[in-house]
Design an enzyme around this catalytic site. Structure first.
Site, PDB file in Angstrom:
ATOM      1  N   GLU A 239      -4.391   7.341  -4.815  1.00 52.58           N
ATOM      2  CA  GLU A 239      -4.655   6.632  -6.080  1.00 52.58           C
ATOM      3  C   GLU A 239      -5.975   7.132  -6.656  1.00 52.58           C
ATOM      4  O   GLU A 239      -6.917   7.335  -5.899  1.00 52.58           O
ATOM      5  CB  GLU A 239      -4.715   5.121  -5.840  1.00 52.58           C
TER       6      GLU A 239
ATOM      7  N   HIS B 283      -1.774  -0.091  -9.748  1.00 55.56           N
ATOM      8  CA  HIS B 283      -2.329  -1.017  -8.753  1.00 55.56           C
ATOM      9  C   HIS B 283      -2.931  -2.260  -9.439  1.00 55.56           C
ATOM     10  O   HIS B 283      -4.131  -2.518  -9.347  1.00 55.56           O
ATOM     11  CB  HIS B 283      -3.383  -0.299  -7.888  1.00 55.56           C
TER      12      HIS B 283
ATOM     13  N   ARG C 272       0.854  -1.184   0.000  1.00 51.94           N
ATOM     14  CA  ARG C 272       0.000   0.000   0.000  1.00 51.94           C
ATOM     15  C   ARG C 272       0.888   1.231   0.000  1.00 51.94           C
ATOM     16  O   ARG C 272       1.935   1.261   0.692  1.00 51.94           O
ATOM     17  CB  ARG C 272      -0.893   0.036   1.258  1.00 51.94           C
TER      18      ARG C 272
HETATM   19  C1  DGY Z   1      -5.599  -6.335  -2.680  1.00 56.34           C
HETATM   20  O1  DGY Z   1      -6.103  -7.443  -2.921  1.00 56.34           O
HETATM   21  O2  DGY Z   1      -5.583  -5.857  -1.551  1.00 56.34           O
HETATM   22  C2  DGY Z   1      -5.015  -5.608  -3.832  1.00 56.34           C
HETATM   23  O3  DGY Z   1      -4.316  -4.509  -3.454  1.00 56.34           O
HETATM   24  C3  DGY Z   1      -6.085  -5.274  -4.845  1.00 56.34           C
HETATM   25  O4  DGY Z   1      -6.040  -6.298  -5.808  1.00 56.34           O
END
Ligand code: DGY
Length: 323
Positions: A265, A284, A236
């Site tokens: 984002e 992402h 993240r």
């Molecule tokens: C998640 O699964 O948390 C990813 O960041 C999104 O696919």
């Protein structure tokens, strides 16, 4: 009962639900559902199928008087107010496990792309700047036999370590607790965060987003890294101080960064990080291979069906509701 889908999903996933439920679906594939519409639509929804781009906060949960289950098509749930959902006794489903290999693939792709300057090479050709083979043209960092430092040795971390083993890499890791599988089967060595940052050629951040991991990698941590080292983040964006990262890259304090996630984002094209040649940035897409996304979608739907039937979700974030 009404299920609200905040994104368009393939008909194949939705069709089996149509007989039993009322489906309300935002039909734009890549644009998020406008907040106002989301608040309106959730008001009479029994279930919401959501994703990392929606803010499922207190305001929304309070508004959703009939909500019986929240299901996110993601492993991460930092966009959901879990405490509020738990207070309202609403189970929150997510999709761990099924996306680990896909995300490990993309993490390794970023590692290779930054180490061997793949996108820079393509840009050179696109700009017609490739004049001849050059002895040191676009020389990058070795991957085979290098040292990788994995921060966060969960399922995705282990997937990355398995790939690293195939590249004969020396594997270091840092985690809240020791991981015997990573140590015994993959030969990973546990070390402190400081040691990992000092020794790794590739620092790979895979920690979940929590108050403790917020901006865990900042100025101080980049200063510990080698000048030749590469930073990869597929966890993240909030785990990193982006200004400090920008400065470390700009001043060549580190060699490059591969980023799939950002503090805000979507990141916009004028963002300072995107002006740097030593950054490979992606929107992402860690788990975005077709097969994985179909499995994630199916699992998130199963969580909804379980929740609407009053049964235990397959993967529930607030398991305490069942105690
Ligand atoms: C998640 O699964 O948390 C990813 O960041 C999104 O696919």
């Amino acid at each position: 009962m009404k299920i609200l889908f905040t994104r368009k999903l393939p008909e194949k996933l939705i069709e089996p639900l149509k007989e039993r439920y009322t489906i309300s679906m935002w039909t734009e594939e890549n644009d998020p559902m406008p907040r106002e519409l989301l608040l309106k639509e959730v008001a009479d929804a029994d279930a919401i199928f959501t994703n990392v781009a929606d803010q499922i906060d207190k305001e929304l949960i309070e508004q959703a008087k009939s909500l019986k289950v929240i299901s996110t098509m993601a492993v991460g749930y930092d966009n959901i107010d879990i405490d509020e959902a738990t207070k309202r006794r609403i189970p929150v489903g997510h999709t761990p496990g099924v996306l680990s290999e896909a995300t490990a693939d993309l993490t390794f792709a970023l590692l290779m792309a930054t180490g061997r300057r793949i996108t820079e090479g393509m840009d050179v050709i696109r700009r017609n700047e490739w004049k001849s083979w050059g002895p040191f043209l676009l020389t990058g960092q070795s991957v085979y036999g290098a040292t990788i430092g994995i921060i966060g040795m969960g399922r995705i971390g282990q997937g990355v370590a398995r790939r690293a083993k195939g590249f004969n890499m020396n594997i270091l890791y840092h985690n809240r607790s020791r991981n015997p599988v990573a140590e015994e089967e993959l030969g990973a060595t546990y070390c402190s965060l400081e040691e990992l940052l000092q020794q790794a050629d590739y620092v790979v951040l895979l920690a979940p987003s929590t108050p403790e991991t917020r901006r865990m990698i900042g100025r101080e941590q980049f200063a510990l890294m080698k000048k030749s080292s590469i930073f990869i983040n597929t966890s993240r964006g909030t785990n990193v101080d982006e200004q400090a990262l920008y400065e470390a890259l700009k001043s060549n304090e580190i060699f490059a960064a591969g980023l799939d996630v950002f503090e805000t984002e979507p990141i916009t094209a004028d963002h300072p990080l995107l002006q740097l040649d030593n950054v490979v940035a992606l929107p992402h897409i860690g788990s975005a291979d077709i097969e994985t996304r179909m499995v994630m979608g199916r699992l998130a739907i199963q969580n909804i069906e379980k929740g609407l039937a009053g049964e235990r979700l397959i993967h529930c974030v607030n398991e305490e509701l069942y105690k």
